[in-house]
Design an enzyme around this catalytic site. Sequence first.
Site, short mmCIF file in Angstrom:
data_model
loop_
_atom_site.label_atom_id
_atom_site.label_comp_id
_atom_site.label_asym_id
_atom_site.label_seq_id
_atom_site.Cartn_x
_atom_site.Cartn_y
_atom_site.Cartn_z
N CYS A 1 0.75 -1.27 -0.04
CA CYS A 1 -0.07 0.26 -0.04
C CYS A 1 0.99 1.12 -0.06
O CYS A 1 0.97 1.92 1.03
CB CYS A 1 -0.84 -0.04 1.18
N THR B 1 -32.24 1.57 5.99
CA THR B 1 -32.67 1.51 4.59
C THR B 1 -31.72 0.50 3.63
O THR B 1 -30.73 0.32 4.17
CB THR B 1 -32.25 3.10 3.93
N THR C 1 -26.34 1.81 10.87
CA THR C 1 -27.61 1.69 9.97
C THR C 1 -28.35 2.79 9.85
O THR C 1 -28.44 3.79 10.82
CB THR C 1 -28.31 0.52 10.47
N TYR C 2 -28.92 3.12 8.75
CA TYR C 2 -29.91 4.21 8.55
C TYR C 2 -31.36 3.59 8.25
O TYR C 2 -32.05 4.15 7.75
CB TYR C 2 -29.52 5.03 7.21
#
Length: 492
Positions: free
Chosen positions: A130, A389, A386-387
């Site tokens: 990376c 949705t 979480t929303y």
Amino acid sequence: MRLATSANEAYPASLAVSELLGFKECDGDSSQDEELGIRIPRPLGHGPSRFIPEKEILQVGSEDAQMHALFSDSFAALGRLDNITLVMVFHPQYLESFLKTQHYLLQMDGPLPLHYRHYIGIMAAARHQCSYLVNLHVNDFLHVGGDPKWLNGLENAPRKLQNLGELNKVLAHRPWLITKEHIEGLLKAEEHSWSLAELVHAVVLLTHYHSLASFTFGCGISPEIHCDGGHTFRPPSVSNYCICDFTNGNHGVDETQVNSAGNVSVSESFFEVEALMEKMRQLQECRDEEEASQEEMASRFEIEKRESMFVFSSDDEEVPPARDVSRHFEDTSYGYKDFSRHGMHVPTFRVQDYCWEDHGYSLVNRLYPDVGQLIDEKFHIAYNLTYNTMAMHKDVDTSMLRRAIWNYIHCMFGIRYDDYDYGEINQLLDRSFKVYIKTVVCTPEKVTKRMYDSFWRQFKHSEKVHVNLLLIEARMQAELLYALRAITRYMT
């Protein structure tokens, strides 16, 4: 599983992005610069991510106090507003916890000196090639007074840091192989030995940067304009725009390049969402009607663990070689291998016997005060975020899906939860999604845009970023569990 607000809400900032990144407004007249012989760099990429359209991340205006505070904190702590922050800001609650934890690990009081911390970050990021993170911490290492000679290769660093190379290698690629002998070798190395507190600090840093490398590749993070690979001095192929166009989205990108659904029809990807929702409903009904026996649950875990070994990508895109990072670690041929390949049998790690909440957390907090609390908070935010949705649907309970993702990652690491039915994983995670998950977690340097685009094709980019947050935190916890269990066994 919509895991962020809309793009316009997700990226408000009280400073124009062009100001934050140090760009100047211009009127298109570069004659004065030409007269002075100044070469103006031009960004190679189109925004912070190669996978996410710039217009969905960089929304100048619509300032918000919370975003301004986050950006200010990040800039004050790191002296920069990096592209990782600009992508993580889809999820401000997580970003705040992430920045607080990283700041504590790198800059607050702790067992290790500052230059050691950044050098360990370089070592960890280098294991996954990376170069983005390596370059950032090379600069930070020098800024805090690190010896430039160490950057010529790990063999030029102190023996104490060289000794950490073996743990770094195993932790990054095959953490289930870590034993108390690894720990003993570091703690009893005579004049080059580590203290327990120093080793815990080092382990947390290694796991943090292994996981952050996964996020960097998983979200296609682009180098900043001032970094290697982030700029060019060649004129743009499309005329009549200048560098300031890159901050307002006017860079001539064809819309077909940013269609995450590729050539899949909207109706087809819509059906995928509906099918996933239906599977979630059916699984919930099955849970309510009957519960599998412990023997059946153990059998399903073993089946999923074996199947995870055969999840691999057929993508033939070449991984571009990382620039000049292999000098920072040894044994470059050592990489990820499934824990049950070639006749090797690794005992299942049962969370009921050693878990983060009851064992790892207290050990970290005892030897490196406050860090256990910060990491625990970050784990919980990522897992519970979480929303309610999911793509175009609202009022959805996504806990079943989030748990399937988290437990699938731990299953790949041989970690089992006795109370989880691993049969749910195959119902909820399709093959393209499993390929993406395994690549991000185990071999992040091989992630491609094709993999990113191929899963959850109807979902928002903010939701895919949330997936990456779940992946990196589940990975970090898995690595920590193996390392901290080995430390505990050494201590007892």
